[in-house]
Design a protein around this motif. Structure first.
Motif, PDB file in Angstrom:
ATOM      1  N   LEU A  64      42.445  29.402  28.471  1.00 22.78           N
ATOM      2  CA  LEU A  64      41.330  29.568  27.537  1.00 22.78           C
ATOM      3  C   LEU A  64      40.005  29.102  28.127  1.00 22.78           C
ATOM      4  O   LEU A  64      38.970  29.760  27.958  1.00 22.78           O
ATOM      5  CB  LEU A  64      41.638  28.856  26.223  1.00 22.78           C
ATOM      6  CG  LEU A  64      42.682  29.585  25.382  1.00 22.78           C
ATOM      7  CD1 LEU A  64      43.254  28.693  24.303  1.00 22.78           C
ATOM      8  CD2 LEU A  64      42.080  30.841  24.765  1.00 22.78           C
ATOM      9  N   LEU A  65      40.019  27.974  28.822  1.00 26.81           N
ATOM     10  CA  LEU A  65      38.770  27.529  29.458  1.00 26.81           C
ATOM     11  C   LEU A  65      38.384  28.456  30.612  1.00 26.81           C
ATOM     12  O   LEU A  65      37.199  28.697  30.851  1.00 26.81           O
ATOM     13  CB  LEU A  65      38.905  26.088  29.952  1.00 26.81           C
ATOM     14  CG  LEU A  65      39.051  25.021  28.873  1.00 26.81           C
ATOM     15  CD1 LEU A  65      39.243  23.652  29.498  1.00 26.81           C
ATOM     16  CD2 LEU A  65      37.858  25.020  27.928  1.00 26.81           C
ATOM     17  N   GLY A  66      39.389  28.983  31.311  1.00 25.50           N
ATOM     18  CA  GLY A  66      39.115  29.947  32.381  1.00 25.50           C
ATOM     19  C   GLY A  66      38.513  31.232  31.841  1.00 25.50           C
ATOM     20  O   GLY A  66      37.649  31.836  32.475  1.00 25.50           O
ATOM     21  N   ALA A  67      38.952  31.656  30.659  1.00 25.01           N
ATOM     22  CA  ALA A  67      38.361  32.842  30.031  1.00 25.01           C
ATOM     23  C   ALA A  67      36.894  32.602  29.694  1.00 25.01           C
ATOM     24  O   ALA A  67      36.043  33.479  29.897  1.00 25.01           O
ATOM     25  CB  ALA A  67      39.144  33.222  28.774  1.00 25.01           C
ATOM     26  N   ALA A  68      36.596  31.410  29.200  1.00 25.03           N
ATOM     27  CA  ALA A  68      35.199  31.074  28.900  1.00 25.03           C
ATOM     28  C   ALA A  68      34.372  31.051  30.183  1.00 25.03           C
ATOM     29  O   ALA A  68      33.254  31.580  30.228  1.00 25.03           O
ATOM     30  CB  ALA A  68      35.122  29.724  28.188  1.00 25.03           C
ATOM     31  N   TYR A  69      34.930  30.458  31.229  1.00 32.56           N
ATOM     32  CA  TYR A  69      34.215  30.394  32.509  1.00 32.56           C
ATOM     33  C   TYR A  69      33.986  31.793  33.082  1.00 32.56           C
ATOM     34  O   TYR A  69      32.888  32.114  33.542  1.00 32.56           O
ATOM     35  CB  TYR A  69      34.994  29.525  33.495  1.00 32.56           C
ATOM     36  CG  TYR A  69      34.287  29.299  34.804  1.00 32.56           C
ATOM     37  CD1 TYR A  69      33.256  28.377  34.896  1.00 32.56           C
ATOM     38  CD2 TYR A  69      34.632  30.015  35.944  1.00 32.56           C
ATOM     39  CE1 TYR A  69      32.593  28.153  36.095  1.00 32.56           C
ATOM     40  CE2 TYR A  69      33.975  29.808  37.144  1.00 32.56           C
ATOM     41  CZ  TYR A  69      32.958  28.881  37.206  1.00 32.56           C
ATOM     42  OH  TYR A  69      32.288  28.674  38.395  1.00 32.56           O
ATOM     43  N   ALA A  70      35.009  32.626  33.039  1.00 29.97           N
ATOM     44  CA  ALA A  70      34.876  33.997  33.550  1.00 29.97           C
ATOM     45  C   ALA A  70      33.836  34.768  32.743  1.00 29.97           C
ATOM     46  O   ALA A  70      33.071  35.556  33.299  1.00 29.97           O
ATOM     47  CB  ALA A  70      36.218  34.720  33.499  1.00 29.97           C
ATOM     48  N   SER A  71      33.807  34.526  31.450  1.00 31.00           N
ATOM     49  CA  SER A  71      32.803  35.183  30.610  1.00 31.00           C
ATOM     50  C   SER A  71      31.395  34.757  31.023  1.00 31.00           C
ATOM     51  O   SER A  71      30.486  35.579  31.095  1.00 31.00           O
ATOM     52  CB  SER A  71      33.056  34.833  29.143  1.00 31.00           C
ATOM     53  OG  SER A  71      32.068  35.369  28.329  1.00 31.00           O
ATOM     54  N   GLY A  72      31.235  33.477  31.305  1.00 29.13           N
ATOM     55  CA  GLY A  72      29.926  32.970  31.715  1.00 29.13           C
ATOM     56  C   GLY A  72      29.488  33.473  33.073  1.00 29.13           C
ATOM     57  O   GLY A  72      28.301  33.607  33.356  1.00 29.13           O
ATOM     58  N   GLN A  73      30.452  33.770  33.935  1.00 25.79           N
ATOM     59  CA  GLN A  73      30.136  34.276  35.271  1.00 25.79           C
ATOM     60  C   GLN A  73      30.082  35.800  35.295  1.00 25.79           C
ATOM     61  O   GLN A  73      29.869  36.389  36.350  1.00 25.79           O
ATOM     62  CB  GLN A  73      31.176  33.780  36.278  1.00 25.79           C
ATOM     63  CG  GLN A  73      31.371  32.288  36.293  1.00 25.79           C
ATOM     64  CD  GLN A  73      30.078  31.533  36.431  1.00 25.79           C
ATOM     65  OE1 GLN A  73      29.300  31.779  37.334  1.00 25.79           O
ATOM     66  NE2 GLN A  73      29.832  30.610  35.517  1.00 25.79           N
ATOM     67  N   GLN A  74      30.312  36.415  34.173  1.00 26.11           N
ATOM     68  CA  GLN A  74      30.400  37.877  34.029  1.00 26.11           C
ATOM     69  C   GLN A  74      31.441  38.448  34.986  1.00 26.11           C
ATOM     70  O   GLN A  74      31.244  39.487  35.607  1.00 26.11           O
ATOM     71  CB  GLN A  74      29.037  38.524  34.229  1.00 26.11           C
ATOM     72  CG  GLN A  74      28.055  38.149  33.156  1.00 26.11           C
ATOM     73  CD  GLN A  74      26.709  38.818  33.326  1.00 26.11           C
ATOM     74  OE1 GLN A  74      26.419  39.421  34.358  1.00 26.11           O
ATOM     75  NE2 GLN A  74      25.881  38.734  32.314  1.00 26.11           N
TER      76      GLN A  74
END
Length: 155
Positions: free
Chosen positions: A54-64
């Motif tokens: 879940l935190l990786g999904a947020a990070y990936a979203s932030g990095q596009q």
């Protein structure tokens, strides 16, 4: 703000990944070398995997760097491309607020009220589930940053 969040979240993900590697290594060592499998490492690894996902999904979203299909935006003129990407980010924010923050928050509160604990660690499941609204908040922060900095859509 984004750079600080990137560093904190990236560091947390590296730390959690290190913990999951240690948990799996200990499980293998205790099972095959000591002939006495640990009862908690499987649960620790499972919960760490949930948090990393879940935190990786947020990070990936932030990095596009999340999965997306980029068919329509390149065909639009710059002004319409910005409008489309802002609209998409508003939809993502609405989804995250509704499902991750409200739904995840309700799940955490329900588990607090029920007092459910994990089997091996006796860890309150509400602690495990707090990552759901946390990831929702992080994704919303990243998406708001994209909405207020739309020039990157033109790159």
């Amino acid at each position: 703000m984004k750079k600080i969040l990137d560093k904190l979240l990236g560091g947390a993900l590296v730390f959690l990944m290190g913990l999951i590697v240690l948990a799996v290594l200990w499980q293998v060592f205790s099972r095959y070398v000591l002939q006495n499998p640990s009862s908690v490492t499987e649960e620790i690894a499972r919960y760490l995997l949930i948090w990393i996902g879940l935190l990786g999904a947020a990070y990936a979203s932030g990095q596009q760097e999340h999965l997306s299909i980029n068919i329509l935006p390149p065909k639009l003129n710059p002004e319409n491309r910005i409008k489309l990407m802002i609209f998409i980010n508003i939809l993502i924010i609405a989804f995250c607020f509704t499902v991750l923050i409200i739904g995840g928050g309700n799940l955490v509160l329900m588990n607090v009220e029920l007092g459910q604990n994990s089997a091996a660690l006796h860890l309150p499941l509400s602690v495990v589930y707090t990552v759901i609204p946390i990831s929702g908040v992080l994704i919303i922060i990243y998406k708001l940053n994209e909405i207020f900095n739309p020039k990157k859509y033109l790159l």
